[in-house]
Design an enzyme around this catalytic site. Sequence first.
Site, mmCIF file in Angstrom:
data_model
loop_
_atom_site.group_PDB
_atom_site.id
_atom_site.type_symbol
_atom_site.label_atom_id
_atom_site.label_comp_id
_atom_site.label_asym_id
_atom_site.label_seq_id
_atom_site.Cartn_x
_atom_site.Cartn_y
_atom_site.Cartn_z
ATOM 1 N N ASP A 1 103.280 -41.914 -46.096
ATOM 2 C CA ASP A 1 101.865 -42.178 -45.859
ATOM 3 C C ASP A 1 100.972 -41.238 -46.663
ATOM 4 O O ASP A 1 100.955 -40.032 -46.424
ATOM 5 C CB ASP A 1 101.589 -42.012 -44.358
ATOM 6 C CG ASP A 1 100.123 -42.151 -44.011
ATOM 7 O OD1 ASP A 1 99.414 -42.875 -44.721
ATOM 8 O OD2 ASP A 1 99.698 -41.524 -43.022
ATOM 9 N N ASP B 1 95.208 -45.378 -49.654
ATOM 10 C CA ASP B 1 95.960 -45.031 -48.448
ATOM 11 C C ASP B 1 97.105 -46.001 -48.206
ATOM 12 O O ASP B 1 96.897 -47.141 -47.788
ATOM 13 C CB ASP B 1 95.005 -45.035 -47.255
ATOM 14 C CG ASP B 1 95.659 -44.543 -45.984
ATOM 15 O OD1 ASP B 1 96.831 -44.142 -46.032
ATOM 16 O OD2 ASP B 1 95.000 -44.563 -44.936
#
Length: 510
Positions: free
Chosen positions: A105, A292
């Site tokens: 992530d 992201d």
Amino acid sequence: MGAKIFLFALVLSALLFPLDSSSNDGLIRIRLKKMKFDQNNRLAARLESKEGDVLRASFRKYNFHGKHGDSQDTDIVALKNYMDAQYFGEIGIGTPPQKFTVIFDTGSSNLWVPSSKCYFSIPCFFHSKYKSSQSSTYKKNGEPAAIQYGSGAISGFFSDDNVKVGDLVVKDQEFIEATREPSVTFLVAKFDGILGLGFQEISVGSAVPVWYNMVKQGLVKDPVFSFWLNRNTKDEQGGEIVFGGVDPNHFRGEITYVPVTQKGYWQFDMGDVLIDGKATGYCKSGCSAIADSGTSLLAGPSTIIATINQAIGVSGVASQQCKAVIQEYGQTIMDLLLAEAHPKKICSQVGVCTFDGTHGVSMGIESVVDEKAGRSAGLHDGMCSACEMAVIWMENQLRQNQTQDSILNYVNELCERLPSPLGESAVDCGKLSSMPTVSFTIGGKVFDLSPNEYILKVGEDDKAQCISGFIGLDIPPPRGPLWILGDIFMGRYHTVFDYGKTRVGFAEAA
């Protein structure tokens, strides 16, 4: 950005598997494998939403008014409701390595996995747990740690051990042993933990991220990692994450780089947003955005997202506050705009907001109901935001020389297309070919997204559902407004995270 709400969990997800990384080019590759959409995860999202205000709580990490440990100024990094739409990979912790499936992530910075000392959270019994007693390289740390999340939190304590990613072994890595996890979410999750690839500035407990130690310990060729997501839905391989550089086979043409403007997330400046080649003007003075991998959809300010969703034919849930503003103040707002009043002051002039010198702000929550107006202060508080949206919409239409009646009808229609509470916005699957291209300006270059790229298709044939990949998210100043370019964008454009030169790069994915 370590945590995101379930509404982002509607895109097809991928599962990462380590690949033999002993290649001649010195790059470390983690292979991606696709997973199908899981209705159970969608159900869990709905159940979780009943336990608290998921929409607001899940984005606490973007608000930057919390603290961790001794620091008074660090960011709150709320754990995403990752659910379906993320990228999973296998890592090893300890000696010999204990295997865990984690999300890679770029919007968070900590590594955490369930602990063998997690006794009272049901999800821990359904996932791999780290056993420090079985590792010869374990070092006790013991500092408490917590990551805020929706109606609960991931909490536990820090430990140190070796972490294996592909063929690399990162020594003495600080990570969190989670001893408590929110129940519904992680009960159905297909991952054990999370490996954050963001900057240390948003690391809980100021722990040094895994990526930092990869670079510091000389384990990668260059201080760069890159994401390539395979958009061919019939291909078993979902793509790759490459550590140590960029694979030229993953993109076409030149890479457009933009500098990171604020460390924490991979944040950069973005130019205007275009619909069918026409500038919306919303970001004509610039906007901030982040890349992201922990978000599956593409999020932006509600005002412009509603405009995009209107253009692509979304069927949303009516916002009563928005429609109330148009009914009561629509013509007055129009008259003030025609009289060339300052747009940012209009909502204070009509009495819906107060003006703080730069923009309108709500009048605050009063302790009593305004009986004369027939509405509570809470509704009035929300009407300030609705008013400011209406001003922007009307201003944009006036620039296009639309009539007053058509503008009021258009704005009422936009009110109808504001997202539902869970952010899902349905579209007609049969109309994809007539939907417009939506584009984003980055580094002076326009990056297009076609309907097939921004619409998520769930199911097959006549049972298929199509969902808009655009969702409204209003992050307040000074951090916001902020766009979050998630997997919908990163799937179309190969994304390079250049830690050495503090920049983000985008190129057409091959």
